[in-house]
Write an enzyme that holds these catalytic residues in place. Structure first.
Site, PDB file in Angstrom:
ATOM      1  N   GLY A   1     -13.967  54.010 -26.617  1.00  0.00           N
ATOM      2  CA  GLY A   1     -14.229  52.967 -25.627  1.00  0.00           C
ATOM      3  C   GLY A   1     -15.681  52.939 -25.177  1.00  0.00           C
ATOM      4  O   GLY A   1     -16.221  51.893 -24.871  1.00  0.00           O
TER       5      GLY A   1
ATOM      6  N   GLU B   1     -20.963  62.469 -22.303  1.00  0.00           N
ATOM      7  CA  GLU B   1     -22.064  61.512 -22.238  1.00  0.00           C
ATOM      8  C   GLU B   1     -23.445  62.133 -22.397  1.00  0.00           C
ATOM      9  O   GLU B   1     -24.354  61.521 -22.960  1.00  0.00           O
ATOM     10  CB  GLU B   1     -21.971  60.730 -20.919  1.00  0.00           C
ATOM     11  CG  GLU B   1     -20.728  59.855 -20.929  1.00  0.00           C
ATOM     12  CD  GLU B   1     -20.325  59.329 -19.573  1.00  0.00           C
ATOM     13  OE1 GLU B   1     -20.690  58.198 -19.267  1.00  0.00           O
ATOM     14  OE2 GLU B   1     -19.626  60.038 -18.835  1.00  0.00           O
TER      15      GLU B   1
HETATM   16 MO1  MOS Z   1     -18.085  56.670 -19.650  1.00  0.00          MO
HETATM   17  S1  MOS Z   1     -19.497  55.160 -19.662  1.00  0.00           S
HETATM   18  O1  MOS Z   1     -17.880  56.926 -18.001  1.00  0.00           O
HETATM   19  O2  MOS Z   1     -16.741  56.013 -20.465  1.00  0.00           O
END
Ligand code: MOS
Length: 752
Positions: A249, A718
């Site tokens: 996603g 991330e």
């Molecule tokens: Mo991440 S941008 O919090 O899926």
């Protein structure tokens, strides 16, 4: 051997653990959202506006409605009521495009849904959607790429609450910059980027009376339930959201988009399940994207390399009505020691779809700018960029005046330099060669938030010796199923193959979004408390059941380890499998529940909680044919305790691969006359593929951060993307002598 030694020897925490859902995925048994089908199910395909600014005047659905197999064409006149959702306190009811579909006739961006065709097959629905005719009062769209801050108040309302546009300040950044012996003043630009997970957004909605069930490709079943409940005027118990497997996603699936309520409304009108899978083209229009940013960085330093002033003034683009904040200044205030600092932002409204979180939102474009400026300043000072960073290592978080919970950035830099062979770098541009290629070496640092969302979990211990752990979080492909199994195994000693993990269903105990890199850190306390409670229940059965070998003992004398109940004084070898004890008592299962409190985004934190890291990158440059390649990467991450290094390395490698795309390929291009994102397909929107991916050597420092949870695990989803683009552009400069300050680096930039 003592019990604790035994435990650490058998513990799966910190050990490479294969994905427990791997066999289901590779054999095709794993069901993704669009794989689910239901009796009588109909297919929905939306019709899209072909202008980006103006008004919808007429809509002609007559041809579409007459097509064989078409059940309905819905639009503003016949879709029925869809209410707006509103933000809720805590981290609930987050939604980035609040306007329900068809609410008015105003067209704000290209591709906005104007109708939806419902038919017996997908093909018929698509043909019908294509046959819908619209006329518009058309205005010139504003999709201008040069960004100027709009007329916003000092405090703006954002999707995550009010934010001050003077985001952070200390000392006198203006005066310190003016008097700084060495100065840098540059603007860095990152383009609009579009999330391109393999799996398209999909939703299937069905109603039974006043109960709405949605199979949805969401990174947050609990949040989606709250939003949809409000949009359809239902108590949230009447909405159930299921997302068993996701084909990733990247943040684009965190919160519901307009096609979800469209499917739910269509299903309500027709009394049948309705499946809506958006197209790859729609992925660029209606389900969010990373904002374009323009970031002016001013740095002042002494000739010896001490920072004296740092300004970070950024502007990002956003849609006309939606409140998404691209927080490019997230890491700037604390990343380096500097007495005078000022971080501000402005916003430029455009006729584009909503901007949204995309892997490392804010910090990733922000760190591209600040880390690029650090590299350029180091070059100006003739100081090695690693050393320049070491010279400006802060002792505390200077923006909040509090200590870091756990920061090992210096060790990241030193280890990365060592593993990469950085000491062999000749800083002279174009001076390093190998096999007829010019080499470029660059590096940059990374940071990302840490903390927890609220989470609940439930654990069952069952009479067949199996364990079930349940939590309404999701696995977006990163390994959450496996992490929960590891956590349950840690507490019970049961083999992961005997642990059933149930996720991706809002009917389970409330779990966190798969976002912010916070899912793992959030669930740990909940799972451990659930396990403790279940084990307590188990031991009560053991001591109170006639015929139990533990009858009459006190619970404090007993423990569970390796799946066996045992008397602590006698050792686990004399223990009894817990399933035997439950069967002996005619008890199918015992259960326990636990919860974690939210600690992310605290108002007055005692510690500054972040992960850190760095990347060292080599590029090869073949000037004769203008061929640029990223040839190797060394990445070091200080992300707390790593629960599963196998899936952990995989996450970081994936993020570095995405960083190569950010540096060299990815950009969404808006066509000024129509406002359309014109490269809205995977042929024209280039992402990194395997052929572009070099060897990526990932190292974890593995220092537990006990301020986050009892295992000391932060998050890794991330941070691996942060800093990659700045390291690559530095390497490109080192190879070619060209400073590219607007991503992505294009071949034509290097031909000058
Ligand atoms: Mo991440 S941008 O919090 O899926």
């Amino acid at each position: 051997m003592s019990t604790t030694q035994q435990q650490s020897k058998t513990s799966l925490i910190g050990r490479d653990t294969l994905r427990i859902d791997g066999p289901r995925k590779v054999t095709g048994l794993a069901q993704y959202t669009s794989d689910f089908s239901f009796p009588g199910m109909l297919y929905a395909v939306p019709a899209e506006a072909t202008i980006a600014n103006g008004k919808l005047l007429t809509l002609d659905t007559s041809v579409a409605e007459k097509m064989k197999g078409v059940r309905a064409v819905f639009h503003r006149g016949n879709i029925g009521k869809i209410f707006r959702s509103t933000p809720a306190p805590g981290f609930d009811r987050v939604c980035l495009e609040r306007r329900p579909p068809f609410e008015d006739d105003v067209i704000r961006y290209y591709g906005q849904y104007i109708a939806v065709a419902i038919a017996d097959t997908f093909e018929t629905a698509k043909a019908a959607a294509d046959a819908v005719r619209a006329t518009y009062a058309k205005e010139k769209p504003n999709v201008q790429s040069l960004l100027e801050a709009g007329n916003d108040p000092d405090v703006v309302f954002t999707a995550y609450g009010p934010v001050q546009r003077l985001q952070s300040h200390r000392g006198d950044a203006v005066a310190a910059f003016a008097s700084a012996p060495v100065k840098l003043d540059e603007t860095y630009v990152t383009p609009a980027e579009t999330h391109n997970p393999l799996e398209l957004h999909a939703t299937t909605a069905m109603w039974e009376g006043q109960v709405l069930t949605l199979y949805d490709s969401t990174q947050g079943v609990v949040n989606l339930r709250s939003v949809l409940a409000q949009m359809f005027g239902l108590p949230k118990e009447n909405v159930r959201v299921i997302a068993k497997f996701l084909g990733s996603g990247f943040g684009g699936k965190l919160y519901p988009w307009t096609h979800v309520s469209l499917a739910a409304a269509a299903s309500r009108q027709l009394g049948k399940p309705v499946k809506l899978v958006i197209s790859r083209k729609m992925m660029f229009q209606t389900v969010g994207h990373r904002a374009r940013t323009q970031q002016r960085i001013r740095v002042g330093a002494t000739p010896e390399g001490k920072l004296v002033s740092l300004h970070h003034d950024y502007i990002y683009h956003m849609s006309l009505d939606d409140p998404y904040h691209e927080d490019c200044g997230e890491a700037t205030p604390f990343h380096y020691s500097v007495p005078n600092l000022r971080v501000t932002f402005g916003r430029a409204r455009r006729n584009i779809g909503a901007t949204a979180d995309m892997r490392g939102p804010g910090a990733v474009p922000g760190l591209y700018a600040t880390e690029s400026a650090m590299n350029e300043m180091a070059d100006r000072l003739k100081i090695d960029p690693v050393r320049f960073r070491l010279l400006n290592e802060p002792k505390i978080d200077e923006s909040l005046n509090i200590p870091f919970s756990s920061r090992h950035y210096v060790e990241c830099l030193n280890l990365g330099a060592e593993k990469f062979g950085w000491s062999k770098r000749n800083p002279v541009v174009g001076s390093m060669k190998r096999d007829g290629l010019t080499l470029g070496w660059g590096m940059a640092g990374a940071a990302w938030i840490a903390g927890r969302f609220a989470a609940e979990a439930n654990m069952q211990l069952r009479d067949d010796g199996t364990v079930r752990i349940a939590c309404a979080t999701q696995d977006i492909g990163t390994g959450t199923y496996t992490i929960l199994a590891q956590l349950a195994a840690e507490k019970t000693g049961v083999d992961v193959n005997k642990i059933e993990v149930d996720l991706g269903d809002s009917a389970l105990p409330d779990g966190p979004i798969s976002g912010g890199s916070l899912a793992t850190s959030s669930v740990i306390p909940a799972v451990f408390k659930a396990a403790d409670q279940a084990i307590t229940s188990l031991l009560i059965v053991a001591i109170s059941t006639p015929g139990s070998p533990f009858l009459g003992r006190s619970p404090e004398d007993l423990a569970l380890q390796g799946g066996r109940i045992f008397v602590k004084a006698e050792g686990v070898a004399k223990g009894v499998p817990f399933g035997d004890v439950l069967r002996g008592a005619n008890v199918r299962l015992v259960a326990g529940s636990g919860s974690s409190e939210m600690t992310a985004f605290e108002q007055n934190p005692k510690f500054s909680k972040h992960s850190f890291g760095c990347h060292f990158v080599e590029v090869t440059w073949q000037a004769e044919i203008a061929r640029l390649r990223v040839s190797r990467v060394v990445t070091v991450m200080d992300a707390g305790r790593i629960l599963n290094p196998l899936t952990g390395r995989n996450q970081i490698q994936g993020a570095v691969v995405m960083g190569i795309g950010m540096a060299l390929f990815e950009h969404t291009t808006y066509h000024p006359p129509t406002g359309a994102p014109i490269n809205s397909n995977l042929a024209d929107y280039i992402v990194t593929v395997n052929a572009d991916a070099p060897p990526i050597d990932v190292h974890f420092l593995d220092y537990p951060d006990k301020e986050i949870n009892e295992l000391g695990a932060r998050g890794i989803g991330e941070i691996g993307l942060a800093g990659v683009a700045a390291a690559i552009t530095e390497a490109v400069y080192h190879a070619t002598g060209v400073r590219v300050r607007e991503l992505p680096v294009k071949i034509e930039d290097l031909l000058a």
